[in-house]
Design a protein around this motif. Structure first.
Motif, PDB file in Angstrom:
ATOM      1  N   TYR A  29       0.922  -1.208   0.013  1.00 24.82           N
ATOM      2  CA  TYR A  29      -0.135   0.048   0.059  1.00 24.82           C
ATOM      3  C   TYR A  29       0.676   1.191  -0.078  1.00 24.82           C
ATOM      4  N   ALA A  30       0.735   2.153  -0.774  1.00 26.79           N
ATOM      5  CA  ALA A  30       1.149   3.467  -1.013  1.00 26.79           C
ATOM      6  C   ALA A  30       0.631   4.677  -0.453  1.00 26.79           C
ATOM      7  N   PRO A  31       0.490   4.973   0.503  1.00 31.73           N
ATOM      8  CA  PRO A  31      -0.432   6.094   1.211  1.00 31.73           C
ATOM      9  C   PRO A  31      -0.133   7.392   0.576  1.00 31.73           C
ATOM     10  N   GLY A  32       0.923   7.506   0.236  1.00 34.64           N
ATOM     11  CA  GLY A  32       1.220   8.970  -0.330  1.00 34.64           C
ATOM     12  C   GLY A  32       0.778   9.081  -1.639  1.00 34.64           C
ATOM     13  N   LEU A  33       0.492   7.905  -2.424  1.00 35.26           N
ATOM     14  CA  LEU A  33      -0.006   8.171  -3.782  1.00 35.26           C
ATOM     15  C   LEU A  33      -1.654   7.793  -3.925  1.00 35.26           C
ATOM     16  N   SER A  34      -2.013   7.426  -2.616  1.00 29.38           N
ATOM     17  CA  SER A  34      -3.432   6.966  -2.646  1.00 29.38           C
ATOM     18  C   SER A  34      -4.283   8.407  -2.259  1.00 29.38           C
ATOM     19  N   SER A  35      -5.580   8.475  -2.699  1.00 27.98           N
ATOM     20  CA  SER A  35      -6.211   9.622  -2.260  1.00 27.98           C
ATOM     21  C   SER A  35      -7.830   9.205  -1.918  1.00 27.98           C
ATOM     22  N   LEU A  36      -8.087   9.423  -0.882  1.00 25.50           N
ATOM     23  CA  LEU A  36      -9.284   8.693  -0.298  1.00 25.50           C
ATOM     24  C   LEU A  36     -10.093   9.697   0.567  1.00 25.50           C
ATOM     25  N   ALA A  37      -9.890  11.103   0.092  1.00 23.98           N
ATOM     26  CA  ALA A  37     -10.681  12.134   0.881  1.00 23.98           C
ATOM     27  C   ALA A  37     -11.995  11.783   0.392  1.00 23.98           C
ATOM     28  N   GLY A  38     -12.946  12.116   1.207  1.00 21.02           N
ATOM     29  CA  GLY A  38     -14.476  12.412   0.654  1.00 21.02           C
ATOM     30  C   GLY A  38     -15.390  10.958   0.694  1.00 21.02           C
ATOM     31  N   GLN A  70     -14.898   2.246   4.752  1.00 23.63           N
ATOM     32  CA  GLN A  70     -13.396   2.043   5.012  1.00 23.63           C
ATOM     33  C   GLN A  70     -12.583   1.443   3.911  1.00 23.63           C
ATOM     34  N   ALA A  71     -11.438   2.310   3.502  1.00 27.22           N
ATOM     35  CA  ALA A  71     -10.848   1.777   2.489  1.00 27.22           C
ATOM     36  C   ALA A  71      -9.349   2.160   2.808  1.00 27.22           C
ATOM     37  N   THR A  72      -8.615   0.925   2.963  1.00 24.15           N
ATOM     38  CA  THR A  72      -7.144   1.200   3.494  1.00 24.15           C
ATOM     39  C   THR A  72      -6.219   0.033   3.242  1.00 24.15           C
ATOM     40  N   SER A  73      -5.323   0.045   3.633  1.00 23.84           N
ATOM     41  CA  SER A  73      -4.024  -1.254   3.416  1.00 23.84           C
ATOM     42  C   SER A  73      -4.517  -2.166   4.234  1.00 23.84           C
ATOM     43  N   LEU A  98       1.227 -13.241   2.241  1.00 25.25           N
ATOM     44  CA  LEU A  98       0.290 -12.403   2.679  1.00 25.25           C
ATOM     45  C   LEU A  98       0.908 -11.430   3.513  1.00 25.25           C
ATOM     46  N   ALA A  99       0.987 -10.066   2.957  1.00 24.76           N
ATOM     47  CA  ALA A  99       1.369  -9.030   4.019  1.00 24.76           C
ATOM     48  C   ALA A  99       0.741  -7.747   3.746  1.00 24.76           C
ATOM     49  N   ASP A 100       0.364  -7.420   2.450  1.00 25.60           N
ATOM     50  CA  ASP A 100      -0.269  -6.188   2.347  1.00 25.60           C
ATOM     51  C   ASP A 100      -1.289  -6.152   1.154  1.00 25.60           C
ATOM     52  N   GLY A 101      -1.881  -5.213   0.667  1.00 31.96           N
ATOM     53  CA  GLY A 101      -2.765  -4.820  -0.371  1.00 31.96           C
ATOM     54  C   GLY A 101      -3.959  -3.896   0.083  1.00 31.96           C
ATOM     55  N   ALA A 102      -4.935  -4.311  -0.655  1.00 35.55           N
ATOM     56  CA  ALA A 102      -6.150  -3.420  -0.168  1.00 35.55           C
ATOM     57  C   ALA A 102      -7.170  -3.840   0.577  1.00 35.55           C
ATOM     58  N   PHE A 103      -7.915  -3.093   1.468  1.00 32.80           N
ATOM     59  CA  PHE A 103      -8.932  -3.784   2.207  1.00 32.80           C
ATOM     60  C   PHE A 103     -10.123  -2.633   2.164  1.00 32.80           C
ATOM     61  N   ALA A 105     -23.330  -1.810   6.008  1.00 28.60           N
ATOM     62  CA  ALA A 105     -24.490  -2.102   5.839  1.00 28.60           C
ATOM     63  C   ALA A 105     -25.273  -1.083   5.242  1.00 28.60           C
ATOM     64  N   ASP A 106     -26.042  -1.009   4.168  1.00 25.78           N
ATOM     65  CA  ASP A 106     -26.796   0.153   3.675  1.00 25.78           C
ATOM     66  C   ASP A 106     -26.158   1.398   3.277  1.00 25.78           C
ATOM     67  N   THR A 107     -24.696   1.286   3.425  1.00 24.07           N
ATOM     68  CA  THR A 107     -24.276   2.339   2.518  1.00 24.07           C
ATOM     69  C   THR A 107     -24.033   2.431   1.155  1.00 24.07           C
ATOM     70  N   ALA A 108     -24.221   3.404   0.473  1.00 19.76           N
ATOM     71  CA  ALA A 108     -23.840   3.646  -0.830  1.00 19.76           C
ATOM     72  C   ALA A 108     -22.868   4.273  -1.037  1.00 19.76           C
ATOM     73  N   LEU A 109     -21.938   3.811  -1.857  1.00 20.22           N
ATOM     74  CA  LEU A 109     -20.526   4.584  -2.474  1.00 20.22           C
ATOM     75  C   LEU A 109     -20.832   4.939  -3.981  1.00 20.22           C
ATOM     76  N   ALA A 110     -21.029   6.384  -3.878  1.00 11.31           N
ATOM     77  CA  ALA A 110     -21.475   7.008  -5.330  1.00 11.31           C
ATOM     78  C   ALA A 110     -20.589   6.882  -6.031  1.00 11.31           C
ATOM     79  N   GLN A 111     -19.254   7.145  -6.039  1.00 14.32           N
ATOM     80  CA  GLN A 111     -17.905   7.147  -7.008  1.00 14.32           C
ATOM     81  C   GLN A 111     -17.746   5.775  -7.082  1.00 14.32           C
ATOM     82  N   PRO A 112     -17.082   5.380  -8.214  1.00 13.51           N
ATOM     83  CA  PRO A 112     -16.294   3.996  -7.990  1.00 13.51           C
ATOM     84  C   PRO A 112     -15.027   4.253  -7.207  1.00 13.51           C
ATOM     85  N   LEU A 113     -14.652   3.152  -6.753  1.00 16.02           N
ATOM     86  CA  LEU A 113     -13.538   3.183  -5.820  1.00 16.02           C
ATOM     87  C   LEU A 113     -12.430   2.411  -6.814  1.00 16.02           C
TER      88      LEU A 113
END
Lengths: 256, 439
Positions: B95-104, B110-113, B150-155, B160-168
């Motif tokens: 996971y490269a936190p500096g290159l990821s953009s998870l604002a908003g 929850q989107a994380t390493s 297995l060490a890292d990647g995306a999680f 429940a009942d949450t809608a993610l409007a934009q594609p992640l």
């Protein structure tokens, strides 16, 4: 050349897979006319239609076909289309993944480009299409479907007529467009063809049956048998065929 | 050549990965033992009869090092991302936190390493419940190797009942060969992802795999997706790695009652790609769309093995895979549909159509139906063939040039798959990649 002849066929011979199907066709179609070509199965009706459209599997072995005075047989299928020849296929082909709207616009623009006209964008094209759709009794749901894919037999035939209405050819050849249609579809097809009649275009209706000719009045009816036109006449000839069948024609055919 | 990996594992387990919780260490130990027992598959095995992994097995790929010093620039990442919403960037499996953009991101998302998610705490509990519970690491050597390392990647967790409007978007970048130094030999990364979409939630996720260089590299990815009751998920997957990349992947999904999953897989890159997709319809009323396209040229080889497991009644699955194969490329499709005893009223349809653009291109297509219930509707069909001459003539008879006709019929194979993608924004981007691939 015959006055006003749009299409002039002289002694046309053609083979498919080495077998001679057309054995000397003579036919002249003038602007403003509707011709019907009738005949039993295997007489060469569809072969004639495909030869005029330029099907690569059909080989012309003798004779000529001139369209507006030009050598039709020397043109590629796309050149014929761009010059105003249109064949409504007996068995329209499905094109997976390509929507009807995209296909129709590509065809219209290919012809416009040939004529030196401006290309139509998707929005302009859809506007122009609205009225054509109404004519054949379709809504625009057919436009977002892939070309002929999953279409019923009747839908495929209507789709050919939609193309005819959109492309407005000078010479339209309808290859058994009437077969497999129910009476309502047949009427729609016939009415559309009638509406598109103009003094400067012509229609050749290839058919096995009389019934479409009760809706479209032909100027000339030809009977094809064993690769030759054996009889030509007015619309009463079609009625005679309807009553007597084709056997008497075969008997009357000149011996080669 | 399994031994070097077992040795690498010992170093990995005692160094960087030593901080992992005991449950995870236990899974890894089990997985490396399975890998050692299974070994690399050979073409003698039924599931591998058309695909040789000798190019991978016959050399040793070192574990890609954590690459703080070699992180790609943000501009490079921008150029490779689809860029339609928030994103996670994973470089060589990390996971490269500096290159990821998870604002908003909305509340409940929850989107994380994956590394963070497996640490202790309430988040760690979720990972523990789901991680490595679905992917078949007991039977698949590559999934076993990924699980061992297995060490890292995306999680991603969607409450429940949450809608993610934009594609992640989750962008996986492989850098092997980009450094140019002597130490820059063939490297492997084992990116691991876990997506958990809870009851009634909705989301579109994009997994995108790309290379920073054309060097020899191996990506060995595993993704597990859980789709909760009545949740609706669209999962897009794009593989466009470099021309010397080996891409092996396992995609595993589990669907609960009344859920909907559309899984779109687009394979464009790599010299050798193998993608195992297994989907389990594990609750009544679940619906699956499995929609894939492989577009290959040169000497590319891509093998898609899909399994649709109807474990419960009243489920529907519709699978469509198309292949467009140019030059000397080789496409393999194997579609297995299992209808378990009791999975009545299953409605399953599978099609695989392959277009061969050259006489040297090859496609192998194998349906495999295993039906153990009686009240089911299952159909399958597959085609392999050159461009349809009748279709070309039909288009030419409408005024199109032979070149336009050919490109239209070819594009149609791809467009048919693209047309099933529901998000216009994603579809448009992928359409651009496809058109570039066909040009």
């Amino acid at each position: 050349m015959t006055r006003n002849a749009l299409l002039e066929i002289r002694d046309l011979h053609a083979t498919v897979e080495g077998q001679e199907i057309l054995r000397g066709i003579d036919l002249t179609v003038r602007a403003g006319e509707v011709h019907a070509i009738m005949g039993p199965n295997g007489s060469g009706k569809s072969t004639l239609a495909q030869v005029l459209a330029g099907h690569p599997a059909y080989v012309v072995t003798a004779g000529s076909a001139r369209y507006e005075g030009k050598d039709l047989l020397a043109m590629t299928p796309e050149e014929r289309a761009r010059e105003g020849v249109f064949l409504a296929f007996q068995y329209p082909v499905a094109i997976r993944g390509i929507t009807n709207a995209y296909f129709l616009r590509a065809a219209v623009n290919a012809i416009r480009k040939h004529r030196g006209e401006e290309q139509l964008g998707p929005v302009e094209f859809m506007d122009a299409l609205e009225e054509k759709l109404k004519v054949i009794g379709w809504d625009d749901s057919y436009l977002s479907r892939p070309v002929n894919e999953g279409f019923s037999g009747g839908e495929k035939k209507r789709n050919e007529i939609l193309q005819l209405a959109v492309l407005e050819p000078k010479l339209a050849i309808l290859d058994e467009t009437d077969s497999g249609l129910d009476i309502d579809a047949l009427k729609t097809v016939a009415q559309t063809v009638q509406k598109l009649r103009r003094p400067d275009n012509a229609t050749v209706i290839v058919t096995h049956y009389y019934r479409i000719l009760t809706h479209i009045q032909p100027d000339v009816v030809h009977v094809l048998s064993a690769g030759r036109i054996v009889k030509s006449g007015g619309k009463e000839l079609a009625l005679e065929l309807e009553e007597k069948g084709y056997d008497w024609i075969r008997e009357a055919a000149p011996v080669a | 050549m399994m031994e070097p990996y077992v040795k690498d594992f010992q170093a990995f387990a005692s160094n960087g990965a030593a901080g992992a919780p005991p449950w995870l260490r236990e899974i890894r130990e089990g997985a490396i033992a399975r890998f050692a027992a299974l070994g690399f598959p050979t073409m003698k095995q039924e599931a591998w009869r058309f695909t040789s992994v000798a190019p991978i097995a016959e050399q040793h790929f070192t574990l890609a090092p954590p690459l703080v010093s070699r992180l790609p620039s943000p501009a490079v990442v921008e150029s490779l991302a689809l860029g339609l919403g928030p994103r996670i960037v994973v470089v060589d499996g990390r996971y490269a936190p500096g290159l990821s953009s998870l604002a908003g991101l909305p509340e409940g998302v929850q989107a994380t390493s994956l590394a963070a998610a497996t640490r202790a705490g309430p988040g760690g509990e979720l990972a523990r419940r789901h991680l490595a519970r679905y992917a078949p690491w007991q039977d698949n050597a590559f999934a076993a190797l990924n699980t061992a390392f297995l060490a890292d990647g995306a999680f991603v967790h969607i409450a429940a009942d949450t809608a993610l409007a934009q594609p992640l978007e989750i962008l996986f970048l492989a850098t092997s060969g980009a450094g140019g130094g002597a130490a820059d030999g063939p490297a492997v990364s084992h990116p691991r992802s876990l997506f958990v979409v809870e009851r009634g939630a909705r989301a579109a996720l994009i997994e995108s795999y790309a290379s920073l260089a054309d060097g020899v590299q191996w990506t060995n990815a595993v993704t597990e997706t859980v789709v909760g009751e009545a949740a609706r998920v669209e999962l897009y997957r794009v593989q466009r790695e470099g021309r010397n990349a080996y891409h092996i992947a396992t995609t595993q999904s589990r669907q609960e009652r009344d859920s909907y999953l559309a899984l779109h897989a687009l394979t464009l890159g790599g010299s050798l790609a193998r993608h195992d997709i297994t989907t389990v319809l594990d609750g009544p009323g679940a619906e699956l769309i499995l929609n894939g396209l492989y577009l290959l040229g040169g000497s590319q080889h891509a093998d898609h093995h899909t399994v649709i497991d109807h474990a419960q009644p009243h489920c529907a699955s519709h699978e469509f895979f198309n292949g467009v194969l140019a030059e000397r490329s080789h496409g393999v499709f194997n579609g297995r549909i299992i209808v378990r005893p009791g999975a009545q009223r299953t409605d399953s349809k599978q099609t695989n159509n392959n277009l061969l653009l050259s006489t040297e291109a090859r496609a192998d297509s194998q349906p495999q139906l295993e039906i153990y219930a009686d009240d089911v509707k299952c159909t399958h069909g597959s085609t392999v063939g050159p461009l349809d001459q009748t279709a070309l003539y039909y288009l030419r008879s409408r005024g199109l040039s032979p070149e336009t006709a050919r490109s239209l019929v070819t594009y149609g194979f791809a467009a048919e798959i693209l047309g099933r993608m529901q998000r216009p924004d994603v579809r448009e981007r992928l359409d651009g990649l496809v058109r570039a691939g066909l040009a």
